[in-house]
Enzyme design. Sequence first.
Site, PDB file in Angstrom:
ATOM      1  CE1 TYR A  25      -2.042   2.286  -0.207  1.00 33.75           C
ATOM      2  CE2 TYR A  25      -0.400   2.557   1.506  1.00 33.75           C
ATOM      3  CZ  TYR A  25      -1.491   1.892   0.981  1.00 33.75           C
ATOM      4  OH  TYR A  25      -2.017   0.823   1.664  1.00 33.75           O
ATOM      5  CE1 TYR A 153      -5.960  -0.562   3.023  1.00 30.77           C
ATOM      6  CE2 TYR A 153      -4.924  -1.296   5.072  1.00 30.77           C
ATOM      7  CZ  TYR A 153      -4.873  -1.090   3.707  1.00 30.77           C
ATOM      8  OH  TYR A 153      -3.739  -1.432   3.010  1.00 30.77           O
ATOM      9  CG  ASP A 247      -7.692  -6.375  10.463  1.00 33.05           C
ATOM     10  OD1 ASP A 247      -6.644  -6.392  11.133  1.00 33.05           O
ATOM     11  OD2 ASP A 247      -7.749  -5.980   9.286  1.00 33.05           O
ATOM     12  CE  LYS A 276      -0.669  -1.659   9.959  1.00 25.15           C
ATOM     13  NZ  LYS A 276       0.052  -0.987   8.925  1.00 25.15           N
TER      14      LYS A 276
HETATM   15  C1  LIG Z   1      -6.455  -3.052  10.214  1.00 30.72           C
HETATM   16  C2  LIG Z   1      -5.475  -3.424   9.145  1.00 30.72           C
HETATM   17  N1  LIG Z   1      -5.593  -4.602   8.538  1.00 30.72           N
HETATM   18  C3  LIG Z   1      -4.739  -5.003   7.572  1.00 30.72           C
HETATM   19  C4  LIG Z   1      -3.702  -4.184   7.179  1.00 30.72           C
HETATM   20  C5  LIG Z   1      -2.764  -4.638   6.103  1.00 30.72           C
HETATM   21  O1  LIG Z   1      -1.522  -4.898   6.629  1.00 30.72           O
HETATM   22  P1  LIG Z   1      -0.243  -4.980   5.654  1.00 30.72           P
HETATM   23  O2  LIG Z   1      -0.004  -3.595   5.175  1.00 30.72           O
HETATM   24  O3  LIG Z   1       0.846  -5.499   6.545  1.00 30.72           O
HETATM   25  O4  LIG Z   1      -0.584  -5.925   4.574  1.00 30.72           O
HETATM   26  C6  LIG Z   1      -3.554  -2.944   7.793  1.00 30.72           C
HETATM   27  C7  LIG Z   1      -2.485  -2.041   7.358  1.00 30.72           C
HETATM   28  O5  LIG Z   1      -2.526  -0.853   7.556  1.00 30.72           O
HETATM   29  C8  LIG Z   1      -4.459  -2.555   8.794  1.00 30.72           C
HETATM   30  O6  LIG Z   1      -4.362  -1.373   9.401  1.00 30.72           O
END
Ligand SMILES: Cc1ncc(COP(=O)(O)O)c(C=O)c1O
Length: 427
Positions: A25, A153, A247, A276
């Site tokens: 980024y 996201y 998610d 995470k």
């Molecule tokens: C809700 C959500 N889904 C998916 C992702 C993507 O995860 P990664 O960065 O481990 O690919 C993130 C990352 O910030 C997220 O916050």
Amino acid sequence: MSGKRDEEDEPDWYEAGLGHLWLPYAQMKTARPPLAVERTHGSRIVLADGRELIDGIASWWTTCHGYNHPHIRNAVERQLARMPHVMLGGLAHEQALTLARRLATWLPGDLERVFLSESGSVAVEIAMKMAVQYWVNRGVRGRQQFVAFTGGYHGDTTGTMAVGDPQAGLNARFHGLLPEHHVVALPQDEASAAAFAHLLERHADALAGIIIEPLVQGAGGMRFHDAAVLQRLRAAADRYELLLIFDEIFTGFGRTGTLFACEAAGVVPDIITLSKALTGGTLPLAATVARRKVFDAFWSDDPLHALMHGPTYTGNALACAAANASLDLFEREPRLAQASAIAAALERGLSPCRGLPRVKDVRVRGAIGVVELDRIDDLDGLRARFVEQGVFIRPFGSIVYLTPALTISEEDLATLTGAIVQVVAAL
Ligand SMILES: Cc1ncc(COP(=O)(O)O)c(C=O)c1O
């Protein structure tokens, strides 16, 4: 990269390597150089020049127990001595199987079949593949698209970008790469609920499922919605027989106050994604967990009905050992009580921002505190001002936010909120 830095203080590896690393980024030409980190402990980041910062972000919301937790470190060290990794193709090991069993027990309803991968984006890709193939395996044609939501996201891989917020045209440049889905307003009020119902009415036959970050849309702007929205989505998914994907890569493991956000809403999704904080921020690992009915659609004598996905490091033993140790800590230590104490402290500490001229909104949910500004003109400059205050806080868009470790001390949290009040008041 431009920007001031005291080159005398920097270690050799920094100067030698910085010209070769492509950072996330970042506009590499104009971005300020990253801070050289020597080590971490608890909620602290120790820089190579000796400064120590209080971490307000927990490394993109991963280090829920603080950095270097001895229980996780010991578990990983023990596993490293025994077996760092074996492929899961044709082989299995204790850490992956134990983790799968424990996640199935922890998650609500019959979310009981765990597929392991190494990143959140991939976990979401797998969820989407599961949902699409669920229909194919059942002999239903044409259900290939998803409904997703503005402000959402789900990752940076192309499949997940396509279900994220279109980001004011950012996605347009990858037009040929991104499949088309329906990214619409969350059904939060009468008008958006009616538009959502209309969409399903018209397109249900082409839809595999609905995907959402439950309760908090994180990287898309730290926007909150009520549990009622999730209940509405569950009802709509049931009515149109769509698969509902939550998610919980950001919201899982206590971040919003309950262990999983879906619990607060009393809603069981058909597929859930986790990552995470799964390993307490120690090693990369993600899980896509399916309900029995999803798994059952793949259970067949036909090899074509199998889920053809297998990341090389799926079920990596070190990462699974870290995750099992992290789950131990959730069992043994009062993480949810800590999240609720953090919520109260964030509310108290950030409330002086309410009424400041540049502040649009202040909001708190669980261990997430947000100060939304009218705009941020100089993101890098703002980030640097926080470092000058001895804290690591990383605003994005028009958002200044805190997602500290759930173990952060009251004093450190007060320093973080105090720094936000001071810096935002001076804008
Ligand atoms: C809700 C959500 N889904 C998916 C992702 C993507 O995860 P990664 O960065 O481990 O690919 C993130 C990352 O910030 C997220 O916050």
